[in-house]
Scaffold this motif. Sequence first.
Motif, short mmCIF file in Angstrom:
data_model
loop_
_atom_site.label_atom_id
_atom_site.label_comp_id
_atom_site.label_asym_id
_atom_site.label_seq_id
_atom_site.Cartn_x
_atom_site.Cartn_y
_atom_site.Cartn_z
N LEU A 108 0.83 -1.20 0.00
CA LEU A 108 0.00 0.00 0.00
C LEU A 108 0.86 1.25 0.00
N GLY A 109 0.27 2.35 -0.47
CA GLY A 109 0.97 3.62 -0.48
C GLY A 109 0.60 4.42 -1.71
N SER A 110 1.35 5.46 -1.96
CA SER A 110 1.06 6.34 -3.08
C SER A 110 1.60 5.76 -4.38
N LEU A 147 7.51 -0.98 6.88
CA LEU A 147 7.41 0.37 6.33
C LEU A 147 8.52 0.58 5.31
N THR A 148 8.22 1.35 4.28
CA THR A 148 9.22 1.64 3.25
C THR A 148 9.19 3.12 2.88
N LEU A 149 10.30 3.59 2.39
CA LEU A 149 10.37 4.85 1.66
C LEU A 149 11.05 4.53 0.35
N MET A 150 10.27 4.53 -0.73
CA MET A 150 10.78 4.06 -2.02
C MET A 150 11.87 4.98 -2.58
N PRO A 151 12.71 4.45 -3.46
CA PRO A 151 13.76 5.27 -4.08
C PRO A 151 13.18 6.36 -4.97
N ILE A 152 13.53 7.60 -4.70
CA ILE A 152 13.17 8.73 -5.54
C ILE A 152 14.37 9.68 -5.57
N THR A 208 -8.62 -4.81 3.94
CA THR A 208 -7.87 -5.98 3.47
C THR A 208 -7.61 -6.99 4.59
N LEU A 209 -7.53 -6.53 5.84
CA LEU A 209 -7.38 -7.47 6.95
C LEU A 209 -8.60 -8.38 7.04
N LYS A 210 -9.74 -7.84 6.71
CA LYS A 210 -10.97 -8.63 6.75
C LYS A 210 -11.12 -9.51 5.50
N GLU A 211 -10.73 -8.99 4.35
CA GLU A 211 -10.98 -9.70 3.10
C GLU A 211 -9.86 -10.66 2.71
N GLN A 212 -8.62 -10.38 3.12
CA GLN A 212 -7.50 -11.23 2.71
C GLN A 212 -6.75 -11.86 3.87
N ASP A 213 -6.80 -11.24 5.05
CA ASP A 213 -6.07 -11.75 6.21
C ASP A 213 -4.60 -11.98 5.88
N PRO A 214 -3.88 -10.95 5.39
CA PRO A 214 -2.49 -11.12 4.99
C PRO A 214 -1.57 -11.34 6.18
N LYS A 215 -0.44 -11.95 5.92
CA LYS A 215 0.57 -12.15 6.96
C LYS A 215 1.48 -10.92 7.11
N LEU A 216 1.59 -10.14 6.02
CA LEU A 216 2.46 -8.97 6.02
C LEU A 216 1.81 -7.85 5.22
N VAL A 217 1.83 -6.64 5.80
CA VAL A 217 1.38 -5.45 5.10
C VAL A 217 2.59 -4.53 4.93
N VAL A 218 2.84 -4.11 3.69
CA VAL A 218 3.96 -3.22 3.38
C VAL A 218 3.40 -1.85 3.06
N ILE A 219 3.80 -0.83 3.82
CA ILE A 219 3.23 0.51 3.69
C ILE A 219 4.35 1.50 3.36
N ASP A 220 4.18 2.24 2.26
CA ASP A 220 5.15 3.28 1.95
C ASP A 220 4.72 4.59 2.61
N VAL A 221 5.70 5.32 3.14
CA VAL A 221 5.41 6.50 3.97
C VAL A 221 5.79 7.81 3.27
N ALA A 261 1.35 -11.72 -3.55
CA ALA A 261 1.19 -10.33 -3.14
C ALA A 261 0.27 -9.60 -4.10
N TYR A 262 -0.32 -8.52 -3.59
CA TYR A 262 -1.13 -7.64 -4.43
C TYR A 262 -0.81 -6.20 -4.07
N ASN A 263 -0.80 -5.33 -5.08
CA ASN A 263 -0.42 -3.93 -4.90
C ASN A 263 -1.67 -3.05 -4.89
N LEU A 264 -1.96 -2.44 -3.74
CA LEU A 264 -3.10 -1.54 -3.60
C LEU A 264 -2.64 -0.08 -3.58
N GLY A 265 -1.49 0.20 -4.19
CA GLY A 265 -1.03 1.57 -4.29
C GLY A 265 -1.91 2.38 -5.23
#
Length: 409
Positions: A58-60, A234-239, A100-113, A80-84
């Motif tokens: 998830l993220g922008s 948490l991530t901060l993608m390369p820019i 998504t916690l309710k619909e997919q119950d993922p083991k890991l959520v990756v969030i860009d900040v 994995a699925y990308n909801l960005g």
Amino acid sequence: MDKTSVHNARKMFHLAGFIVCMTLLYNGILPVFKDKSTEAVSKEYRDFERGTFDVILLGSSVMMNDVYPLQLYDEYGISAYNLGSGNQRLPMTYYLVEETLKEQDPKLVVIDVLTCWDNNAMCSDGITHFVTDAMRFPEKAELIFDIIPREKQMDFFFEMGTYHTRWESLSQKDFEKAPAGRLGTYGAKVWYGGKPIETLGEITTQKEELPEIPEKYLRETIELCQENNTEVLLTLMPINYSGTADRIRWQGYWNKIQDIADEYDINYLNFMYRYDEVGIDITCDLDDMDGGLHLNAHGAEKLTAYLGRYITENYELEDVREDPSYDFMREDLETFQGYKTELALKSTTSLSDYLDLLTNYRSDRYTIFVSVKDIQGYALTQDVIEKMINLGYEGGVCCSTSSITVLSV
């Protein structure tokens, strides 16, 4: 039953039938009128059963552009699925995570900040629709009541009020389920192109307290995941972190995220300090828009490989390549790889590079014509001719100033 009761029953039956018909009509027409922006949360997510994906991204737009779920599957067996989505703010991310916690119950959520600098609960109406239009109730209603001003809420509950004026500009693309640029990509956005960047500028290690709203929702998102036994990365993608004056200032916020990650005992990949590890080449891996805000396909492949390796080494996830119930992802991967090659072909201007791409591309969808306008074919170097022969060239239609070749690949 007396006549009055029968009459009332008929009226109720007709009313119920009318409501059902209008609901079906509304739900059938609305998807056609909705904006098919490639920046919106991918609606293909709805096609998959609960529990399909172990990782949700998830993220922008940086998340949407930089991470390819099907490459994660191919190289690491990660589902994995990308909801960005474009300009996705952290309050919106919170409600997507709740859903998504309710619909997919993922083991890991990756969030860009990346957008942790913005102290507004919502961005523009259009950008907010990128998220709400893809959501379901009750989370959609919770988001609307929480972050959207009261006078605008009805347009987000009943989207036809927003989109009905598009009837004059409808095209064939509006009748497709997803925009072509996101179809079959598991939510990622793929594109080629780029512009060299001379330097990333100075990177500071100073920290600055986050604005109230993004910090509040980031903390609530982490706590929600931990309450549901879902890990958070948490991530901060390369820019180009110094591409604008604002980005230089925001570095303090991005550095402060590390303190929040440490407080909750979660990992934070701040790529400001990992460029060399990923192998990003600033001369060809960044976009030619927005001052190097996104990775192109070449950079995204490197970033996805790095992220997949990091996830595999730090989290316990099943390798779904060994699970027959995930064979559909192998088929989707082949389609995705073909789509990427087609995009690369469209963006390639060198005949030699074009032929290299064709060498690894086989499709019965096309017959390929190669036309070379040149006196006596002098532009056809020996290297190019050999590549054409390897692709099946046996001769062509030649004129005094040009050559037309048909390849069966």
